[in-house]
Scaffold this motif. Structure first.
Motif, PDB file in Angstrom:
ATOM      1  N   ALA A  21       0.863  -1.036  -0.027  1.00 20.33           N
ATOM      2  CA  ALA A  21      -0.056  -0.107  -0.166  1.00 20.33           C
ATOM      3  C   ALA A  21       0.835   1.209  -0.028  1.00 20.33           C
ATOM      4  CB  ALA A  21      -0.876  -0.006   1.140  1.00 20.33           C
ATOM      5  N   CYS A  22       1.864   1.345   0.702  1.00 19.77           N
ATOM      6  CA  CYS A  22       2.785   2.347   0.883  1.00 19.77           C
ATOM      7  C   CYS A  22       3.389   2.532  -0.411  1.00 19.77           C
ATOM      8  CB  CYS A  22       3.755   2.133   1.949  1.00 19.77           C
ATOM      9  SG  CYS A  22       4.972   3.581   2.033  1.00 19.77           S
ATOM     10  N   GLN A  23       4.081   1.361  -1.126  1.00 17.56           N
ATOM     11  CA  GLN A  23       4.652   1.706  -2.456  1.00 17.56           C
ATOM     12  C   GLN A  23       3.845   1.985  -3.572  1.00 17.56           C
ATOM     13  OE1 GLN A  23       7.578   1.642  -1.994  1.00 17.56           O
ATOM     14  NE2 GLN A  23       8.732   0.095  -2.072  1.00 17.56           N
ATOM     15  N   GLN A  24       2.558   1.617  -3.529  1.00 18.25           N
ATOM     16  CA  GLN A  24       1.363   2.145  -4.400  1.00 18.25           C
ATOM     17  C   GLN A  24       1.128   3.806  -4.347  1.00 18.25           C
ATOM     18  OE1 GLN A  24      -1.649  -0.712  -4.167  1.00 18.25           O
ATOM     19  NE2 GLN A  24      -0.594  -2.128  -5.413  1.00 18.25           N
ATOM     20  N   GLY A  25       0.990   4.071  -3.051  1.00 22.04           N
ATOM     21  CA  GLY A  25       0.762   5.265  -2.668  1.00 22.04           C
ATOM     22  C   GLY A  25       1.990   6.225  -2.843  1.00 22.04           C
ATOM     23  N   GLY A  26       3.107   5.688  -2.772  1.00 20.23           N
ATOM     24  CA  GLY A  26       4.436   6.471  -2.762  1.00 20.23           C
ATOM     25  C   GLY A  26       5.087   6.587  -4.136  1.00 20.23           C
ATOM     26  N   MET A 160      -0.749   6.309   4.127  1.00 21.98           N
ATOM     27  CA  MET A 160      -1.039   5.364   5.423  1.00 21.98           C
ATOM     28  C   MET A 160      -1.165   6.118   6.706  1.00 21.98           C
ATOM     29  SD  MET A 160      -0.176   2.209   3.945  1.00 21.98           S
ATOM     30  CE  MET A 160      -0.005   1.279   5.315  1.00 21.98           C
ATOM     31  N   ALA A 161      -0.916   7.465   6.665  1.00 18.46           N
ATOM     32  CA  ALA A 161      -1.238   8.293   7.938  1.00 18.46           C
ATOM     33  C   ALA A 161      -2.612   8.022   8.525  1.00 18.46           C
ATOM     34  CB  ALA A 161      -0.862   9.549   7.671  1.00 18.46           C
ATOM     35  N   PHE A 162      -2.556   8.016   9.871  1.00 23.61           N
ATOM     36  CA  PHE A 162      -4.046   8.266  10.374  1.00 23.61           C
ATOM     37  C   PHE A 162      -4.993   7.080   9.979  1.00 23.61           C
ATOM     38  CE2 PHE A 162      -2.181  12.714  10.526  1.00 23.61           C
ATOM     39  CZ  PHE A 162      -1.912  12.923  11.808  1.00 23.61           C
ATOM     40  N   ASN A 163      -4.589   5.738  10.073  1.00 25.96           N
ATOM     41  CA  ASN A 163      -5.458   4.828   9.819  1.00 25.96           C
ATOM     42  C   ASN A 163      -5.740   4.940   8.269  1.00 25.96           C
ATOM     43  OD1 ASN A 163      -5.155   3.516  12.336  1.00 25.96           O
ATOM     44  ND2 ASN A 163      -6.735   4.773  12.987  1.00 25.96           N
ATOM     45  N   ASN A 164      -4.870   5.119   7.428  1.00 21.93           N
ATOM     46  CA  ASN A 164      -5.135   5.191   6.027  1.00 21.93           C
ATOM     47  C   ASN A 164      -6.141   6.243   5.343  1.00 21.93           C
ATOM     48  OD1 ASN A 164      -3.497   2.835   5.496  1.00 21.93           O
ATOM     49  ND2 ASN A 164      -5.194   1.795   6.163  1.00 21.93           N
ATOM     50  N   ARG A 165      -6.258   7.274   6.443  1.00 21.48           N
ATOM     51  CA  ARG A 165      -7.112   8.486   5.848  1.00 21.48           C
ATOM     52  C   ARG A 165      -5.980   9.522   4.912  1.00 21.48           C
ATOM     53  NH1 ARG A 165      -8.306  11.815  10.052  1.00 21.48           N
ATOM     54  NH2 ARG A 165      -7.064  10.997  11.288  1.00 21.48           N
ATOM     55  N   GLY A 166      -4.790   9.256   5.159  1.00 19.62           N
ATOM     56  CA  GLY A 166      -3.775  10.010   4.574  1.00 19.62           C
ATOM     57  C   GLY A 166      -3.373  11.322   4.976  1.00 19.62           C
ATOM     58  N   VAL A 176      11.554  12.051   0.209  1.00 20.08           N
ATOM     59  CA  VAL A 176      10.372  11.926   1.400  1.00 20.08           C
ATOM     60  C   VAL A 176      11.039  11.257   2.668  1.00 20.08           C
ATOM     61  CG1 VAL A 176       8.341  10.411   1.619  1.00 20.08           C
ATOM     62  CG2 VAL A 176       8.636  11.240  -0.612  1.00 20.08           C
ATOM     63  N   VAL A 177      10.613  12.120   3.488  1.00 19.79           N
ATOM     64  CA  VAL A 177      11.203  11.703   4.855  1.00 19.79           C
ATOM     65  C   VAL A 177       9.986  11.872   5.758  1.00 19.79           C
ATOM     66  CG1 VAL A 177      12.841  11.915   6.777  1.00 19.79           C
ATOM     67  CG2 VAL A 177      13.695  12.453   4.482  1.00 19.79           C
ATOM     68  N   ASN A 178       9.124  10.834   6.036  1.00 14.43           N
ATOM     69  CA  ASN A 178       7.864  10.758   6.686  1.00 14.43           C
ATOM     70  C   ASN A 178       7.474  11.486   8.145  1.00 14.43           C
ATOM     71  OD1 ASN A 178       5.102   9.879   7.425  1.00 14.43           O
ATOM     72  ND2 ASN A 178       5.195   8.674   5.915  1.00 14.43           N
ATOM     73  N   LEU A 186       9.882   5.169   7.022  1.00 17.64           N
ATOM     74  CA  LEU A 186      10.621   6.614   6.816  1.00 17.64           C
ATOM     75  C   LEU A 186      10.340   7.193   5.361  1.00 17.64           C
ATOM     76  CD1 LEU A 186      12.441   8.862   8.210  1.00 17.64           C
ATOM     77  CD2 LEU A 186      14.534   7.393   7.222  1.00 17.64           C
ATOM     78  N   HIS A 187      10.408   6.392   4.489  1.00 16.20           N
ATOM     79  CA  HIS A 187      10.307   6.958   2.969  1.00 16.20           C
ATOM     80  C   HIS A 187       8.883   6.592   2.391  1.00 16.20           C
ATOM     81  CE1 HIS A 187      14.353   8.398   3.129  1.00 16.20           C
ATOM     82  NE2 HIS A 187      14.526   7.177   3.666  1.00 16.20           N
ATOM     83  N   CYS A 188       7.873   6.384   3.300  1.00 17.95           N
ATOM     84  CA  CYS A 188       6.668   6.063   2.529  1.00 17.95           C
ATOM     85  C   CYS A 188       5.906   7.673   2.171  1.00 17.95           C
ATOM     86  CB  CYS A 188       5.681   5.355   3.685  1.00 17.95           C
ATOM     87  SG  CYS A 188       3.951   5.137   3.088  1.00 17.95           S
ATOM     88  N   GLY A 189       5.820   7.593   0.959  1.00 18.01           N
ATOM     89  CA  GLY A 189       4.988   8.643   0.419  1.00 18.01           C
ATOM     90  C   GLY A 189       5.505   9.303  -0.740  1.00 18.01           C
TER      91      GLY A 189
END
Length: 198
Positions: A21-26, A160-166, A176-178, A186-189
């Motif tokens: 999910a992070c990779q797809q969103g990132g 992924m932040a705040f229970n996948n609300r983003g 990207v430093v989350n 760390l690099h999700c985003g």
């Protein structure tokens, strides 16, 4: 023994789902970023204003960095500095009509109030990150309104932040430093917008 293997298997599947999910969103939308970078935005106000905004943004980036490290004390110190600098922006000397100046004062006042809540509540790292999200969104709106002379600001997003609300945040670099997960992801985003000002 069989039950332990099932738990391990389920944990691996869950971890894989989070990573996917992070990779797809990132994935960066490079077409959008290139188009945004090509459109340089105006920054029509005085150097005095932009010098003050530069100091405020430096405090914002320190706040982001403290949240990346999970440093609540550092986050509080940076938030206090950012609040002080937001309160000190020379809006009254911008030479704009009173209605527009009042709108800017409301905008900076909202950011300042959110920072005051972050400092006073002391609700832990999650609470600080939630306030940071609000500050980031409000600061993004302010930058779009006033510009930031000679600077480029990247709006980044963690799905992924705040229970996948983003949630979004601002950065002065494309890296990207989350601040919402720190070492956990760390690099999700990804970069979702580029504000490049003349």
């Amino acid at each position: 023994m069989h039950r332990m293997r099932i738990k391990q298997y389920l944990w691996i599947i869950a971890a894989g789902a989070v990573f996917t999910a992070c990779q797809q969103g990132g994935k960066e939308n490079t077409g959008t970023d290139s188009a945004a970078a090509a459109n340089t935005l105006q920054a029509p106000f005085t150097d005095e204003y932009y010098d003050s905004l530069k100091v405020a943004m430096a405090a914002y980036y320190q706040l982001s960095s403290a949240l990346v490290k999970g440093d609540t004390m550092g986050a509080d110190i940076a938030a206090m500095a950012l609040k002080y600098h937001m309160d000190s922006l020379p809006i009254a000397r911008l030479g704009i009509d009173s209605s527009r100046a009042a709108d800017l004062a409301v905008s900076t006042g909202s950011i300042s109030a959110e920072l005051a809540g972050l400092i006073i509540e002391k609700g832990g790292l999650d609470s600080r990150r939630s306030s940071f999200q609000m500050v980031s969104d409000q600061l993004y709106d302010l930058l779009q309104t006033t510009g930031f002379k000679g600077r480029t600001v990247y709006r980044q997003h963690c799905p992924m932040a705040f229970n996948n609300r983003g949630a979004h945040w601002l950065s002065d670099t494309t890296e990207v430093v989350n601040p919402y997960f720190g070492d956990e992801m760390l690099h999700c985003g990804s970069v979702t917008d580029t504000l490049q000002f003349q």
